[in-house]
Scaffold this motif. Structure first.
Motif, PDB file in Angstrom:
ATOM      1  N   HIS A 230      35.850  39.283  36.934  1.00  0.00           N
ATOM      2  CA  HIS A 230      36.332  38.922  35.603  1.00  0.00           C
ATOM      3  C   HIS A 230      37.852  39.096  35.495  1.00  0.00           C
ATOM      4  O   HIS A 230      38.544  38.230  34.958  1.00  0.00           O
ATOM      5  CB  HIS A 230      35.627  39.768  34.541  1.00  0.00           C
ATOM      6  N   GLU A 231      38.375  40.195  36.001  1.00  0.00           N
ATOM      7  CA  GLU A 231      39.821  40.453  35.926  1.00  0.00           C
ATOM      8  C   GLU A 231      40.617  39.401  36.685  1.00  0.00           C
ATOM      9  O   GLU A 231      41.702  39.001  36.255  1.00  0.00           O
ATOM     10  CB  GLU A 231      40.137  41.862  36.435  1.00  0.00           C
ATOM     11  N   ILE A 232      40.089  38.926  37.807  1.00  0.00           N
ATOM     12  CA  ILE A 232      40.771  37.873  38.567  1.00  0.00           C
ATOM     13  C   ILE A 232      40.698  36.542  37.818  1.00  0.00           C
ATOM     14  O   ILE A 232      41.685  35.815  37.710  1.00  0.00           O
ATOM     15  CB  ILE A 232      40.193  37.769  39.994  1.00  0.00           C
ATOM     16  N   LEU A 233      39.515  36.222  37.277  1.00  0.00           N
ATOM     17  CA  LEU A 233      39.351  34.972  36.534  1.00  0.00           C
ATOM     18  C   LEU A 233      40.245  34.928  35.291  1.00  0.00           C
ATOM     19  O   LEU A 233      40.796  33.885  34.952  1.00  0.00           O
ATOM     20  CB  LEU A 233      37.891  34.790  36.094  1.00  0.00           C
ATOM     21  N   GLU A 234      40.388  36.074  34.639  1.00  0.00           N
ATOM     22  CA  GLU A 234      41.184  36.167  33.412  1.00  0.00           C
ATOM     23  C   GLU A 234      42.650  35.787  33.619  1.00  0.00           C
ATOM     24  O   GLU A 234      43.316  35.354  32.688  1.00  0.00           O
ATOM     25  CB  GLU A 234      41.133  37.605  32.874  1.00  0.00           C
ATOM     26  N   LYS A 235      43.135  35.945  34.832  1.00  0.00           N
ATOM     27  CA  LYS A 235      44.531  35.615  35.132  1.00  0.00           C
ATOM     28  C   LYS A 235      44.802  34.117  35.006  1.00  0.00           C
ATOM     29  O   LYS A 235      45.916  33.708  34.729  1.00  0.00           O
ATOM     30  CB  LYS A 235      44.910  36.082  36.534  1.00  0.00           C
ATOM     31  N   SER A 236      43.769  33.294  35.242  1.00  0.00           N
ATOM     32  CA  SER A 236      43.993  31.852  35.248  1.00  0.00           C
ATOM     33  C   SER A 236      43.247  31.099  34.148  1.00  0.00           C
ATOM     34  O   SER A 236      43.491  29.923  33.927  1.00  0.00           O
ATOM     35  CB  SER A 236      43.595  31.268  36.605  1.00  0.00           C
ATOM     36  N   LYS A 237      42.316  31.783  33.451  1.00  0.00           N
ATOM     37  CA  LYS A 237      41.587  31.087  32.385  1.00  0.00           C
ATOM     38  C   LYS A 237      41.081  32.089  31.364  1.00  0.00           C
ATOM     39  O   LYS A 237      40.984  33.286  31.646  1.00  0.00           O
ATOM     40  CB  LYS A 237      40.451  30.254  32.965  1.00  0.00           C
TER      41      LYS A 237
END
Length: 127
Positions: free
Chosen positions: A32-39
């Motif tokens: 989730h933390e990685i996905l949050e960076k781009s969307k």
């Protein structure tokens, strides 16, 4: 998922698989933390997606600890190959050359990428 069966991941599932292929094992929070960076992705959405992916056999889950650990169950190269083959058949009428020309025409390839492509083509010609 049996060996002959192929489940086509959705675009969102592919984003998660990319993270798992790169990182190996991750918690939902990690993904989730990685996905949050781009969307703009909600935690519960990421959790639900990963649960669905587990049901589909795209990821495995270690539930031995309080925090569940996920990892990709599908091979990155095999998945990419199947998706590209499907795209070649459906979008480029079976022509790999048209796919390559379209990709190179729409994407700036670095000198290293072009050299790598030339080397690959030379190897193909030798066969």
């Amino acid at each position: 998922m049996s060996t002959g069966e192929y489940i086509k991941p959705t675009e969102s599932e592919l984003e998660i698989l990319q993270i798992l292929w790169e990182k190996g094992e991750c918690t939902v929070r990690d993904v989730h933390e990685i996905l949050e960076k781009s969307k703009d992705a909600g935690y519960t959405t990421t959790l639900k997606l990963m649960q669905i992916m587990h049901e589909k056999g795209l990821v495995s889950r270690d539930t031995s600890a309080k925090t569940h650990i996920y990892k990709a169950s599908v091979n990155q190269e095999k998945t990419q190959q199947q998706l590209v083959n499907k795209m070649i058949d459906n979008v480029f009428n079976g022509s790999a050359a048209r796919l390559v020309m379209q990709a190179l025409g729409n994407h700036s390839a670095s000198k290293d990428e072009i050299d790598s492509i030339k080397k690959y083509l030379d190897e193909l010609e030798k066969k």
